[in-house]
Design a protein around this motif. Structure first.
Motif, PDB file in Angstrom:
ATOM      1  N   TRP A 167      31.627  47.545  40.205  1.00  0.00           N
ATOM      2  CA  TRP A 167      30.433  46.786  40.603  1.00  0.00           C
ATOM      3  C   TRP A 167      30.715  45.323  40.893  1.00  0.00           C
ATOM      4  CZ3 TRP A 167      26.848  49.405  42.609  1.00  0.00           C
ATOM      5  CH2 TRP A 167      26.539  50.674  42.140  1.00  0.00           C
ATOM      6  N   GLU A 168      31.803  44.776  40.356  1.00  0.00           N
ATOM      7  CA  GLU A 168      32.134  43.378  40.667  1.00  0.00           C
ATOM      8  C   GLU A 168      33.246  43.283  41.699  1.00  0.00           C
ATOM      9  OE1 GLU A 168      32.445  44.317  37.228  1.00  0.00           O
ATOM     10  OE2 GLU A 168      30.355  43.856  36.790  1.00  0.00           O
ATOM     11  N   ASN A 169      33.399  44.330  42.516  1.00  0.00           N
ATOM     12  CA  ASN A 169      34.481  44.383  43.489  1.00  0.00           C
ATOM     13  C   ASN A 169      34.151  43.492  44.695  1.00  0.00           C
ATOM     14  OD1 ASN A 169      36.054  45.345  45.848  1.00  0.00           O
ATOM     15  ND2 ASN A 169      36.875  46.791  44.347  1.00  0.00           N
ATOM     16  N   TYR A 170      34.898  42.408  44.841  1.00  0.00           N
ATOM     17  CA  TYR A 170      34.604  41.441  45.890  1.00  0.00           C
ATOM     18  C   TYR A 170      35.011  41.959  47.268  1.00  0.00           C
ATOM     19  CZ  TYR A 170      33.424  37.833  42.492  1.00  0.00           C
ATOM     20  OH  TYR A 170      32.805  37.106  41.509  1.00  0.00           O
ATOM     21  N   PHE A 171      36.061  42.754  47.343  1.00  0.00           N
ATOM     22  CA  PHE A 171      36.537  43.258  48.636  1.00  0.00           C
ATOM     23  C   PHE A 171      35.506  44.177  49.265  1.00  0.00           C
ATOM     24  CE2 PHE A 171      38.875  46.361  51.234  1.00  0.00           C
ATOM     25  CZ  PHE A 171      39.507  45.506  52.124  1.00  0.00           C
ATOM     26  N   TYR A 172      35.110  45.215  48.534  1.00  0.00           N
ATOM     27  CA  TYR A 172      34.135  46.146  49.088  1.00  0.00           C
ATOM     28  C   TYR A 172      32.732  45.549  49.086  1.00  0.00           C
ATOM     29  CZ  TYR A 172      37.893  49.492  49.131  1.00  0.00           C
ATOM     30  OH  TYR A 172      39.077  50.118  49.410  1.00  0.00           O
ATOM     31  N   GLY A 173      32.491  44.599  48.177  1.00  0.00           N
ATOM     32  CA  GLY A 173      31.209  43.900  48.203  1.00  0.00           C
ATOM     33  C   GLY A 173      31.027  43.140  49.507  1.00  0.00           C
ATOM     34  N   LEU A 174      32.086  42.449  49.957  1.00  0.00           N
ATOM     35  CA  LEU A 174      32.030  41.730  51.224  1.00  0.00           C
ATOM     36  C   LEU A 174      31.766  42.690  52.381  1.00  0.00           C
ATOM     37  CD1 LEU A 174      32.449  39.237  53.046  1.00  0.00           C
ATOM     38  CD2 LEU A 174      34.907  39.729  52.991  1.00  0.00           C
ATOM     39  N   ILE A 175      32.455  43.825  52.379  1.00  0.00           N
ATOM     40  CA  ILE A 175      32.289  44.800  53.454  1.00  0.00           C
ATOM     41  C   ILE A 175      30.866  45.358  53.466  1.00  0.00           C
ATOM     42  CG2 ILE A 175      32.995  47.079  54.269  1.00  0.00           C
ATOM     43  CD1 ILE A 175      35.831  46.405  53.307  1.00  0.00           C
ATOM     44  N   ILE A 176      30.356  45.712  52.295  1.00  0.00           N
ATOM     45  CA  ILE A 176      29.011  46.302  52.218  1.00  0.00           C
ATOM     46  C   ILE A 176      27.943  45.300  52.669  1.00  0.00           C
ATOM     47  CG2 ILE A 176      27.247  47.161  50.627  1.00  0.00           C
ATOM     48  CD1 ILE A 176      29.574  48.419  49.011  1.00  0.00           C
TER      49      ILE A 176
ATOM     50  N   ALA B  63      29.713  36.857  39.458  1.00  0.00           N
ATOM     51  CA  ALA B  63      29.600  37.868  40.509  1.00  0.00           C
ATOM     52  C   ALA B  63      28.175  37.959  41.041  1.00  0.00           C
ATOM     53  CB  ALA B  63      30.049  39.229  39.976  1.00  0.00           C
ATOM     54  N   ILE B  64      27.194  37.903  40.153  1.00  0.00           N
ATOM     55  CA  ILE B  64      25.792  37.972  40.588  1.00  0.00           C
ATOM     56  C   ILE B  64      25.447  36.798  41.496  1.00  0.00           C
ATOM     57  CG2 ILE B  64      23.397  37.808  39.792  1.00  0.00           C
ATOM     58  CD1 ILE B  64      24.282  39.367  37.287  1.00  0.00           C
ATOM     59  N   VAL B  65      25.783  35.590  41.056  1.00  0.00           N
ATOM     60  CA  VAL B  65      25.506  34.396  41.857  1.00  0.00           C
ATOM     61  C   VAL B  65      26.284  34.439  43.165  1.00  0.00           C
ATOM     62  CG1 VAL B  65      25.789  31.883  41.948  1.00  0.00           C
ATOM     63  CG2 VAL B  65      24.919  32.958  39.870  1.00  0.00           C
TER      64      VAL B  65
ATOM     65  N   LEU C 234      44.247  41.445  43.961  1.00  0.00           N
ATOM     66  CA  LEU C 234      43.844  41.856  45.304  1.00  0.00           C
ATOM     67  C   LEU C 234      44.158  43.323  45.543  1.00  0.00           C
ATOM     68  CD1 LEU C 234      42.617  40.896  47.943  1.00  0.00           C
ATOM     69  CD2 LEU C 234      44.898  40.174  48.689  1.00  0.00           C
ATOM     70  N   VAL C 235      45.332  43.753  45.124  1.00  0.00           N
ATOM     71  CA  VAL C 235      45.694  45.175  45.258  1.00  0.00           C
ATOM     72  C   VAL C 235      44.719  46.043  44.477  1.00  0.00           C
ATOM     73  CG1 VAL C 235      47.440  46.907  44.681  1.00  0.00           C
ATOM     74  CG2 VAL C 235      48.136  44.718  45.708  1.00  0.00           C
ATOM     75  N   SER C 236      44.374  45.589  43.276  1.00  0.00           N
ATOM     76  CA  SER C 236      43.424  46.334  42.449  1.00  0.00           C
ATOM     77  C   SER C 236      42.050  46.420  43.113  1.00  0.00           C
ATOM     78  CB  SER C 236      43.296  45.665  41.078  1.00  0.00           C
ATOM     79  OG  SER C 236      42.286  46.275  40.305  1.00  0.00           O
ATOM     80  N   GLU C 237      41.605  45.319  43.734  1.00  0.00           N
ATOM     81  CA  GLU C 237      40.302  45.315  44.406  1.00  0.00           C
ATOM     82  C   GLU C 237      40.278  46.310  45.564  1.00  0.00           C
ATOM     83  OE1 GLU C 237      37.307  42.715  43.785  1.00  0.00           O
ATOM     84  OE2 GLU C 237      38.318  43.685  42.116  1.00  0.00           O
ATOM     85  N   VAL C 238      41.352  46.374  46.321  1.00  0.00           N
ATOM     86  CA  VAL C 238      41.396  47.237  47.496  1.00  0.00           C
ATOM     87  C   VAL C 238      41.515  48.709  47.101  1.00  0.00           C
ATOM     88  CG1 VAL C 238      42.726  47.811  49.578  1.00  0.00           C
ATOM     89  CG2 VAL C 238      42.347  45.413  48.947  1.00  0.00           C
ATOM     90  N   THR C 239      42.194  48.974  46.005  1.00  0.00           N
ATOM     91  CA  THR C 239      42.493  50.364  45.627  1.00  0.00           C
ATOM     92  C   THR C 239      41.517  50.965  44.616  1.00  0.00           C
ATOM     93  OG1 THR C 239      44.043  49.573  43.934  1.00  0.00           O
ATOM     94  CG2 THR C 239      44.947  50.114  46.115  1.00  0.00           C
TER      95      THR C 239
END
Length: 303
Positions: free
Chosen positions: A37-46, A202-204, A28-33
């Motif tokens: 392209w497979e980033n779920y945190f920023y993917g959700l925001i976008i 990630a695609i699905v 989770l820390v890695s996703e936020v920082t």
């Protein structure tokens, strides 16, 4: 000997508990920082910002406020269920269930690979991905039906149906028990499809996330002829209708990403333009309005 075995298994599952939480926290820390392209945190925001922008540009219910009823509650649910819920319970339960399943299989000299019926790596890339998507969506469609069919499960699912004004973030308003049910029923069907990797998932995942956001958005779209394949806002609004005909008392339009299952199994119901129908469920006036009491509701309710 039995005591040694018990100690071994206790140590094993305590280790799963520790590594699950520490591993997911680091993830989770890695996703936020970091962005990838497979980033779920920023993917959700976008995805959320894009669909919210579409709501503002093409509102179906033009009198609905930008910050509709329960907008911030649903936004909290969205991030809690997408990330913190995994940290608190889901990753540990998922890893524990996987370990238990493998331990049971080992007792009869089997492993998960023995159940693989399809190796999607052996199929053309697009076809393999389609098989993975269709299987997962069909299992989730059936799981969704169970949530409506059985009172015990319906009490948990009421959290999602307590939405009174639809908007993109309502997609992820659900009780923490729901993903446990979904993931449990999805585990074995997905286990028989070997070979998919993180990019496939990630695609699905992002496709399903986008469709789910659109289904709950304040948009009057049905995608034309594609409505018979893809779930859509004009169809899904009826899934949330407070009043339905008696013959549909267990609900309608259970589709997650695809509507085709509802048309195939005769659970589709779009009688007219449902833009202004009342949403909710019977006696929802007494349903809690805050996160804590909504989470506790099924534990206090006997039905």
């Amino acid at each position: 000997m039995r005591l040694v075995q018990q100690t071994f298994f206790m140590d094993k599952y305590l280790d799963i508990f520790r590594t699950s939480h520490s591993g997911y926290w680091n993830y989770l820390v890695s996703e936020v920082t970091s962005f990838h392209w497979e980033n779920y945190f920023y993917g959700l925001i976008i995805v959320s910002l894009v669909v919210w922008g579409l709501e503002l540009l093409f509102p179906w219910r033009k009198n609905q406020k930008v910050f509709r009823k329960d907008f911030w509650l649903d936004t909290f649910y969205m991030f809690f269920n997408f990330f913190l819920l995994n940290l608190i319970v889901l990753i540990f339960l998922s890893n524990t269930a996987e370990a238990l399943f493998n331990d049971v299989l080992s007792l009869v000299n089997l492993n998960v690979s023995d159940f693989e019926l399809i190796d999607i790596n052996a199929l053309p890339y697009g076809l393999g991905l389609l098989v993975f998507f269709l299987v997962s969506d069909f299992v989730q469609w059936n799981t969704h039906r169970l949530l409506h069919r059985f009172p015990f499960l319906w009490n948990f699912h009421k959290v999602h149906h307590s939405v009174k004004e639809m908007g993109f973030a309502a997609h992820l308003r659900y009780h923490w028990m729901e993903p446990i049910v979904y993931k449990s029923l999805l585990y074995i069907p997905i286990a028989i499809i070997g070979g998919f990797n993180a990019e496939d998932v990630a695609i699905v995942h992002f496709f399903a996330l986008t469709v789910g956001h659109l289904n709950h958005a304040n948009l009057g779209w049905d995608y034309g002829v594609l409505r018979y394949v893809l779930n859509n806002p004009k169809m899904h609004i009826w899934h949330h209708a407070k009043e339905l005909p008696e013959h549909t008392k267990y609900g309608v339009n259970y589709g997650i990403s695809l509507s085709i299952w509802d048309y195939l199994f005769k659970t589709d119901h779009v009688p007219y333009n449902g833009r202004d129908i009342e949403l909710g469920f019977e006696n929802d006036e007494t349903f809690p309005h805050d996160f804590i009491h909504q989470e506790l509701y099924p534990l206090k309710t006997k039905e």
